[in-house]
Design a protein around this motif. Sequence first.
Motif, PDB file in Angstrom:
ATOM      1  N   PRO B 159      41.612  42.911  38.542  1.00 52.45           N
ATOM      2  CA  PRO B 159      40.111  43.058  38.644  1.00 52.45           C
ATOM      3  C   PRO B 159      41.269  41.262  38.603  1.00 52.45           C
ATOM      4  CG  PRO B 159      40.561  44.050  36.987  1.00 52.45           C
ATOM      5  CD  PRO B 159      41.918  44.037  37.176  1.00 52.45           C
ATOM      6  N   GLU B 160      41.309  40.514  38.319  1.00 47.93           N
ATOM      7  CA  GLU B 160      41.372  39.358  38.502  1.00 47.93           C
ATOM      8  C   GLU B 160      41.835  38.672  40.119  1.00 47.93           C
ATOM      9  OE1 GLU B 160      42.238  36.476  35.398  1.00 47.93           O
ATOM     10  OE2 GLU B 160      43.455  35.362  36.418  1.00 47.93           O
ATOM     11  N   GLU B 161      43.144  39.132  40.227  1.00 48.87           N
ATOM     12  CA  GLU B 161      43.225  39.185  41.801  1.00 48.87           C
ATOM     13  C   GLU B 161      42.839  39.369  42.566  1.00 48.87           C
ATOM     14  OE1 GLU B 161      48.283  39.472  40.471  1.00 48.87           O
ATOM     15  OE2 GLU B 161      47.362  41.001  40.204  1.00 48.87           O
ATOM     16  N   ARG B 162      42.037  40.811  42.359  1.00 51.83           N
ATOM     17  CA  ARG B 162      41.282  40.919  43.196  1.00 51.83           C
ATOM     18  C   ARG B 162      39.932  40.379  43.810  1.00 51.83           C
ATOM     19  NH1 ARG B 162      42.325  46.150  41.321  1.00 51.83           N
ATOM     20  NH2 ARG B 162      40.066  46.334  39.809  1.00 51.83           N
ATOM     21  N   TYR B 163      39.676  39.392  42.979  1.00 54.00           N
ATOM     22  CA  TYR B 163      38.475  38.463  43.004  1.00 54.00           C
ATOM     23  C   TYR B 163      39.267  37.084  43.894  1.00 54.00           C
ATOM     24  CZ  TYR B 163      35.185  34.777  42.007  1.00 54.00           C
ATOM     25  OH  TYR B 163      34.521  33.673  42.359  1.00 54.00           O
ATOM     26  N   GLU B 168      39.298  34.331  49.212  1.00 53.94           N
ATOM     27  CA  GLU B 168      40.145  33.082  49.491  1.00 53.94           C
ATOM     28  C   GLU B 168      39.437  34.203  51.235  1.00 53.94           C
ATOM     29  OE1 GLU B 168      43.922  32.973  49.346  1.00 53.94           O
ATOM     30  OE2 GLU B 168      44.349  33.160  47.534  1.00 53.94           O
ATOM     31  N   ASN B 169      39.348  35.318  51.369  1.00 50.71           N
ATOM     32  CA  ASN B 169      39.379  36.320  53.176  1.00 50.71           C
ATOM     33  C   ASN B 169      37.952  36.485  53.104  1.00 50.71           C
ATOM     34  OD1 ASN B 169      41.738  35.835  52.571  1.00 50.71           O
ATOM     35  ND2 ASN B 169      42.118  37.660  51.505  1.00 50.71           N
ATOM     36  N   GLN B 170      37.182  36.447  51.892  1.00 55.95           N
ATOM     37  CA  GLN B 170      35.840  36.586  52.410  1.00 55.95           C
ATOM     38  C   GLN B 170      34.127  35.511  51.634  1.00 55.95           C
ATOM     39  OE1 GLN B 170      35.617  41.525  52.537  1.00 55.95           O
ATOM     40  NE2 GLN B 170      37.300  40.528  51.230  1.00 55.95           N
ATOM     41  N   ALA B 171      34.915  35.071  51.913  1.00 62.53           N
ATOM     42  CA  ALA B 171      34.402  33.497  50.212  1.00 62.53           C
ATOM     43  C   ALA B 171      32.438  33.881  50.962  1.00 62.53           C
ATOM     44  CB  ALA B 171      34.915  32.709  49.978  1.00 62.53           C
ATOM     45  N   GLY B 172      33.128  34.034  52.233  1.00 61.39           N
ATOM     46  CA  GLY B 172      31.219  34.280  53.056  1.00 61.39           C
ATOM     47  C   GLY B 172      30.327  34.896  52.055  1.00 61.39           C
ATOM     48  N   LEU B 173      30.868  36.351  52.533  1.00 62.95           N
ATOM     49  CA  LEU B 173      29.963  37.533  51.748  1.00 62.95           C
ATOM     50  C   LEU B 173      29.245  37.127  50.356  1.00 62.95           C
ATOM     51  CD1 LEU B 173      32.231  40.811  52.576  1.00 62.95           C
ATOM     52  CD2 LEU B 173      30.649  38.753  53.847  1.00 62.95           C
ATOM     53  N   LEU B 174      30.622  36.762  48.964  1.00 62.00           N
ATOM     54  CA  LEU B 174      30.298  35.981  48.494  1.00 62.00           C
ATOM     55  C   LEU B 174      29.356  35.513  47.705  1.00 62.00           C
ATOM     56  CD1 LEU B 174      33.818  35.214  46.412  1.00 62.00           C
ATOM     57  CD2 LEU B 174      31.908  37.300  46.241  1.00 62.00           C
ATOM     58  N   LEU B 175      28.991  34.275  48.604  1.00 66.80           N
ATOM     59  CA  LEU B 175      26.818  33.471  49.072  1.00 66.80           C
ATOM     60  C   LEU B 175      26.345  34.903  49.091  1.00 66.80           C
ATOM     61  CD1 LEU B 175      28.921  30.905  50.746  1.00 66.80           C
ATOM     62  CD2 LEU B 175      28.474  30.736  47.742  1.00 66.80           C
ATOM     63  N   GLY B 203      34.198  29.364  41.638  1.00 71.66           N
ATOM     64  CA  GLY B 203      33.097  30.167  42.150  1.00 71.66           C
ATOM     65  C   GLY B 203      33.355  30.093  43.145  1.00 71.66           C
ATOM     66  N   PRO B 204      31.987  30.854  44.370  1.00 74.89           N
ATOM     67  CA  PRO B 204      32.498  31.006  45.626  1.00 74.89           C
ATOM     68  C   PRO B 204      32.335  29.049  46.572  1.00 74.89           C
ATOM     69  CG  PRO B 204      30.719  31.873  45.249  1.00 74.89           C
ATOM     70  CD  PRO B 204      31.302  31.677  43.664  1.00 74.89           C
ATOM     71  N   VAL B 205      31.678  28.186  45.855  1.00 72.01           N
ATOM     72  CA  VAL B 205      31.151  27.124  46.543  1.00 72.01           C
ATOM     73  C   VAL B 205      31.895  25.881  46.410  1.00 72.01           C
ATOM     74  CG1 VAL B 205      28.873  27.499  47.735  1.00 72.01           C
ATOM     75  CG2 VAL B 205      29.554  27.378  45.444  1.00 72.01           C
ATOM     76  N   THR B 206      32.582  25.597  44.939  1.00 70.31           N
ATOM     77  CA  THR B 206      33.243  24.678  44.502  1.00 70.31           C
ATOM     78  C   THR B 206      34.046  24.248  45.369  1.00 70.31           C
ATOM     79  OG1 THR B 206      33.744  25.576  41.879  1.00 70.31           O
ATOM     80  CG2 THR B 206      35.150  24.259  42.423  1.00 70.31           C
TER      81      THR B 206
END
Lengths: 207, 207
Positions: B159-163, B168-175, B203-206
């Motif tokens: 799970p951690e690796e998936r996150y 990396e690949n979809q940081a935009g979505l996380l926002l 976090g997604p924006v760090t």
Amino acid sequence: MKNQMISKTTLQIFKEGLAKFVTFSDAEWIELTPYLMASSIKKKDHFVVHGKVCKHVGFVIKGSLRFYHVKDGAEITGYFCFENEFVSSYKSYLKQEPSLTCIQAMEDTELILIAYEDMQQLLAHPKLAFKMEQFGRLIAEYYICCYEDRITAFIVQSPEERYLTMLENQAGLLLRIPQHYVANFLGITPVSLSRIRKRTLRGPVTS
Amino acid sequence: MKNQMISKTTLQIFKEGLAKFVTFSDAEWIELTPYLMASSIKKKDHFVVHGKVCKHVGFVIKGSLRFYHVKDGAEITGYFCFENEFVSSYKSYLKQEPSLTCIQAMEDTELILIAYEDMQQLLAHPKLAFKMEQFGRLIAEYYICCYEDRITAFIVQSPEERYLTMLENQAGLLLRIPQHYVANFLGITPVSLSRIRKRTLRGPVTS
DNA sequence: TTTTGGTTTTGATCTACGTCAAAGGTAAGC
DNA sequence: GCTTACCTTTGACGTAGATCAAAACCAAAA
């Protein structure tokens, strides 16, 4: 992996396998056959290896294969193919890019192959193009349904639940696949699967 | 969910979205347009609910949706759709059988819809059939590649690796997606995701 | 028959993730 | 502003699955 002539019975099996998706007329079969190749893979040999582009789609006449990834030197089995199923490293085949998975025969396996370039020709073939497009669509849709179920299982079920539903729906496979491959397929280690089996008291053959 | 006329800009967005798969001539567009419907869904309303047959494929012009299952009374989010993507409960749509998933708008959403029956007509349309078959095949193949990656992630990654790969690949979505939905998508609980974020300090924006 | 290689089981221990519950945050609505 | 509803974080604790290592099993080969 070596290629030979296609025997009549092999072709018949292939025809019946395709019938789930499209039916070709006799005239169409005559056009189609030259694009088909028979092939056999010895147990433990590979259909495609990591890093190489997957050049064929196969249809399994006899035998079985497993898909696996290598992580930290260990093999992790993610999928299986049996008789009357198609086999390919789809993403690699469709995009003609290096495969991330390896596909290996679990038993001596016989296949019918269509090469990527031949498939492109078939998709542009004056007489066959339409049915080939349709065939391609229906196959792809078929796999979308399979994959959807599999993803759902990972999202909503625990490993134990996944094992138990597999036991209900695909008990036959469990008899044919080494247990440590099944474990990977369920997303767990072989040790854990052994314990799940023990605690649920439900092996594949328990009567 | 209500249907209206299709505006010119909406149609333009749809054309561009399709261009990844097939391009229709102006004449073909004239044939095709009557089969399209514009539709809008208010935030929290449903595109399809569990138990009902999914009657449409949609193309997202604006907004976003989530796919979820209900288990033991709780909603588990398994997938998302954003602008320029197709949306449907595929298995339900393709087989015209009751859907296991619900699809709900996360924001006010605008779509172009094609009804199942209309799609069948298009697939038999004298002028459009071939390109529609091709279109269908390419869409389906596209989703096969997406699903293949997603299944692989469940098999080989923690799970951690998936996150972290999602980061990396979809940081935009996380926002754009509430964190507890992301957690489900990764196959874990919201509480666990919160802890993974803390311990990885990413976090997604760090910056 | 014994050997060998691969598979499954079992035991001991560790840890990531789950569960339950409370406390903060944050944003929309009144 | 305050309230409300919903998210996210934190804490305490339980547990399923992971890891490491040894033993048992099993089937094919010698």
